[in-house]
Design a protein around this motif. Structure first.
Motif, PDB file in Angstrom:
ATOM      1  N   ARG A  67       4.217  13.596   2.867  1.00 32.38           N
ATOM      2  CA  ARG A  67       4.706  12.294   3.306  1.00 32.38           C
ATOM      3  C   ARG A  67       4.169  11.205   2.382  1.00 32.38           C
ATOM      4  NH1 ARG A  67       2.775  11.358   9.138  1.00 32.38           N
ATOM      5  NH2 ARG A  67       0.890  12.235   8.231  1.00 32.38           N
ATOM      6  N   ILE A  68       5.056  10.356   1.903  1.00 30.82           N
ATOM      7  CA  ILE A  68       4.661   9.177   1.129  1.00 30.82           C
ATOM      8  C   ILE A  68       4.776   7.988   2.076  1.00 30.82           C
ATOM      9  CG2 ILE A  68       5.140   7.736  -0.879  1.00 30.82           C
ATOM     10  CD1 ILE A  68       6.357  10.177  -2.229  1.00 30.82           C
ATOM     11  N   GLN A  69       3.636   7.481   2.473  1.00 25.69           N
ATOM     12  CA  GLN A  69       3.584   6.389   3.441  1.00 25.69           C
ATOM     13  C   GLN A  69       3.339   5.070   2.717  1.00 25.69           C
ATOM     14  OE1 GLN A  69       0.361   8.408   5.575  1.00 25.69           O
ATOM     15  NE2 GLN A  69       1.711   8.551   7.356  1.00 25.69           N
ATOM     16  N   PHE A  70       3.940   3.999   3.215  1.00 21.12           N
ATOM     17  CA  PHE A  70       3.799   2.707   2.556  1.00 21.12           C
ATOM     18  C   PHE A  70       3.694   1.594   3.587  1.00 21.12           C
ATOM     19  CE2 PHE A  70       8.290   3.851   2.840  1.00 21.12           C
ATOM     20  CZ  PHE A  70       8.849   2.749   3.477  1.00 21.12           C
ATOM     21  N   VAL A  71       3.121   0.487   3.138  1.00 20.22           N
ATOM     22  CA  VAL A  71       3.036  -0.725   3.948  1.00 20.22           C
ATOM     23  C   VAL A  71       3.536  -1.877   3.088  1.00 20.22           C
ATOM     24  CG1 VAL A  71       1.551  -2.310   5.216  1.00 20.22           C
ATOM     25  CG2 VAL A  71       1.059   0.147   5.250  1.00 20.22           C
ATOM     26  N   LEU A  72       4.547  -2.589   3.567  1.00 18.58           N
ATOM     27  CA  LEU A  72       5.116  -3.713   2.829  1.00 18.58           C
ATOM     28  C   LEU A  72       4.556  -5.032   3.360  1.00 18.58           C
ATOM     29  CD1 LEU A  72       8.909  -2.788   2.522  1.00 18.58           C
ATOM     30  CD2 LEU A  72       6.963  -2.034   1.147  1.00 18.58           C
ATOM     31  N   PRO A  73       4.163  -5.951   2.464  1.00 17.28           N
ATOM     32  CA  PRO A  73       3.661  -7.252   2.915  1.00 17.28           C
ATOM     33  C   PRO A  73       4.758  -8.128   3.511  1.00 17.28           C
ATOM     34  CG  PRO A  73       3.843  -7.207   0.533  1.00 17.28           C
ATOM     35  CD  PRO A  73       4.102  -5.810   0.999  1.00 17.28           C
ATOM     36  N   GLU A  74       6.016  -7.867   3.120  1.00 14.05           N
ATOM     37  CA  GLU A  74       7.156  -8.614   3.631  1.00 14.05           C
ATOM     38  C   GLU A  74       8.408  -7.774   3.438  1.00 14.05           C
ATOM     39  OE1 GLU A  74       7.033 -12.134   1.315  1.00 14.05           O
ATOM     40  OE2 GLU A  74       7.716 -11.168  -0.528  1.00 14.05           O
ATOM     41  N   GLN A  81       0.835  -1.194   0.000  1.00 16.93           N
ATOM     42  CA  GLN A  81       0.000   0.000   0.000  1.00 16.93           C
ATOM     43  C   GLN A  81       0.873   1.248   0.000  1.00 16.93           C
ATOM     44  OE1 GLN A  81      -2.704  -0.160   3.352  1.00 16.93           O
ATOM     45  NE2 GLN A  81      -3.041  -2.356   3.087  1.00 16.93           N
ATOM     46  N   VAL A  82       0.410   2.274  -0.708  1.00 15.21           N
ATOM     47  CA  VAL A  82       1.105   3.563  -0.736  1.00 15.21           C
ATOM     48  C   VAL A  82       0.062   4.671  -0.670  1.00 15.21           C
ATOM     49  CG1 VAL A  82       2.681   5.084  -1.989  1.00 15.21           C
ATOM     50  CG2 VAL A  82       2.955   2.603  -2.166  1.00 15.21           C
ATOM     51  N   SER A  83       0.309   5.670   0.151  1.00 13.83           N
ATOM     52  CA  SER A  83      -0.579   6.827   0.234  1.00 13.83           C
ATOM     53  C   SER A  83       0.260   8.092   0.362  1.00 13.83           C
ATOM     54  CB  SER A  83      -1.539   6.704   1.426  1.00 13.83           C
ATOM     55  OG  SER A  83      -0.821   6.659   2.645  1.00 13.83           O
ATOM     56  N   VAL A  84      -0.327   9.216  -0.026  1.00 17.12           N
ATOM     57  CA  VAL A  84       0.368  10.500   0.011  1.00 17.12           C
ATOM     58  C   VAL A  84      -0.477  11.493   0.794  1.00 17.12           C
ATOM     59  CG1 VAL A  84       1.317  12.395  -1.348  1.00 17.12           C
ATOM     60  CG2 VAL A  84       1.440  10.061  -2.222  1.00 17.12           C
ATOM     61  N   SER A  85       0.143  12.187   1.742  1.00 16.11           N
ATOM     62  CA  SER A  85      -0.581  13.172   2.542  1.00 16.11           C
ATOM     63  C   SER A  85       0.402  14.206   3.093  1.00 16.11           C
ATOM     64  CB  SER A  85      -1.310  12.480   3.698  1.00 16.11           C
ATOM     65  OG  SER A  85      -2.008  13.421   4.482  1.00 16.11           O
ATOM     66  N   PRO A  86       0.066  15.496   2.951  1.00 21.29           N
ATOM     67  CA  PRO A  86      -1.099  16.038   2.235  1.00 21.29           C
ATOM     68  C   PRO A  86      -0.880  16.022   0.726  1.00 21.29           C
ATOM     69  CG  PRO A  86       0.257  17.814   3.078  1.00 21.29           C
ATOM     70  CD  PRO A  86       0.873  16.548   3.598  1.00 21.29           C
ATOM     71  N   ASN A  87      -1.955  16.125  -0.016  1.00 20.36           N
ATOM     72  CA  ASN A  87      -1.908  16.139  -1.476  1.00 20.36           C
ATOM     73  C   ASN A  87      -3.154  16.849  -1.993  1.00 20.36           C
ATOM     74  OD1 ASN A  87      -1.095  15.622  -4.088  1.00 20.36           O
ATOM     75  ND2 ASN A  87      -1.914  13.537  -4.132  1.00 20.36           N
ATOM     76  N   GLY A 123       5.805  -4.177   7.050  1.00 18.60           N
ATOM     77  CA  GLY A 123       5.088  -3.217   7.876  1.00 18.60           C
ATOM     78  C   GLY A 123       5.137  -1.821   7.295  1.00 18.60           C
ATOM     79  N   ALA A 124       4.823  -0.843   8.132  1.00 17.11           N
ATOM     80  CA  ALA A 124       4.658   0.530   7.683  1.00 17.11           C
ATOM     81  C   ALA A 124       5.967   1.308   7.688  1.00 17.11           C
ATOM     82  CB  ALA A 124       3.633   1.245   8.557  1.00 17.11           C
ATOM     83  N   GLY A 125       6.046   2.274   6.782  1.00 16.90           N
ATOM     84  CA  GLY A 125       7.178   3.187   6.718  1.00 16.90           C
ATOM     85  C   GLY A 125       6.766   4.430   5.961  1.00 16.90           C
TER      86      GLY A 125
END
Length: 287
Positions: free
Chosen positions: A213-220, A200-206, A247-249
């Motif tokens: 911030r570009i936030q991400f979640v890795l499955p592994e 998953q990847v999300s951007v906030s604010p946009n 996990g998240a970063g």
């Protein structure tokens, strides 16, 4: 259903002849998807051309979409209101960093209709007559052909906050709705398979100013790369290239290029990759 990616049409004139006969037998459904599939079929023989002209009922305006959509490297697409097949959703169509937006430019004619359209650099519909997805139902046979000028693998999640959120990735939602149009509905999800957190990847604010911030979640655990590109497909900033645990970063972009210089206001794209997964989305900088 048949598909093809950029540079690999996947359907010969002999294949097309069989498909034409099959469609003519009545009440058949066909999904054609591929970056240059329509333009290749148009010059590959009489049967192949009839798949485009007669059964899909589209005109190939160009084999290169990008110059016709304001040279966007990752062009947005949005379903057309009241299209009867898709609900409100949007997505990004992106080939690769080497050949972004390298797809056919198509315009439906006759009884064919646009189910989705490409958006302008600000994410607005109504800018171009070109189709992101078309549908043609042949009155004589009752057969339906859905044509997409991009492979399913080129459809990526959009991060535009102004668009309606959908609970699954666009390619899955689009395919589900197309199958429903064809009379097929899912009877339930497979059971017993282990569930993993998706990439998953999300951007906030946009839009943002001065930083986002570009936030991400890795499955592994894996090496994740996040880069910023401008609308011409040129690299602007390499934000991250490192091994990260599951996990998240997150990583912060402060609107600067690789030389540490502030970039101009406008639309940019992030391209996040880890393993065999990738996400592309728009980021708007407003100074």
């Amino acid at each position: 259903m048949t598909g093809a990616g950029n540079g690999s049409p996947g359907i010969t004139d002999a294949d097309a002849s069989e498909l034409v006969t099959w469609l003519g037998s009545g009440n058949r459904n066909l999904l054609l998807a591929g970056g240059h599939l329509a333009s290749h079929l148009s010059v590959s023989g009489a049967s192949a051309q009839s798949l485009v002209d007669v059964w899909a009922s589209v005109s190939v305006q160009s084999s290169e979409l990008r110059p016709l959509v304001s040279n966007q490297s990752a062009v947005g697409a949005v379903s057309i209101a009241g299209n009867g097949v898709f609900g409100a959703m949007d997505w990004v169509v992106y080939g690769s960093c080497a050949s972004p937006a390298s797809f056919d430019a198509l315009v439906p004619f006759g009884a064919a209709v646009r189910l989705a359209e490409f958006t302008d650099p600000q994410g607005n519909g109504g800018a171009y007559p070109l189709a992101a997805i078309t549908l043609h139902e042949d009155a004589g046979s009752g057969s339906q052909v859905v044509l997409m000028p991009a492979s399913l693998g080129s459809i990526r999640t959009s991060t535009q906050a102004s668009r309606a959120a959908i609970p699954v990735v666009p390619r899955a939602a689009l395919l589900s709705d197309i199958l429903a149009q064809f009379g097929h509905t899912a009877s339930g999800a497979p059971t017993g398979a282990p569930q993993r957190t998706p990439f998953q990847v999300s951007v906030s604010p946009n839009p943002f100013n001065p930083a986002t911030r570009i936030q991400f979640v890795l499955p592994e655990e894996g090496r994740i790369k996040i880069d910023i590109y401008n609308v011409r497909g040129e690299s602007v900033r390499s934000l991250l290239d490192a091994v990260h645990p599951a996990g998240a970063g997150e990583v912060v972009w402060r609107g600067m290029d690789n030389a540490g210089q502030s970039v101009a206001s406008g639309v940019y794209f992030f391209h996040a990759r880890v393993g065999g997964h990738e996400k592309v989305g728009k980021i708007a900088l407003v100074r």
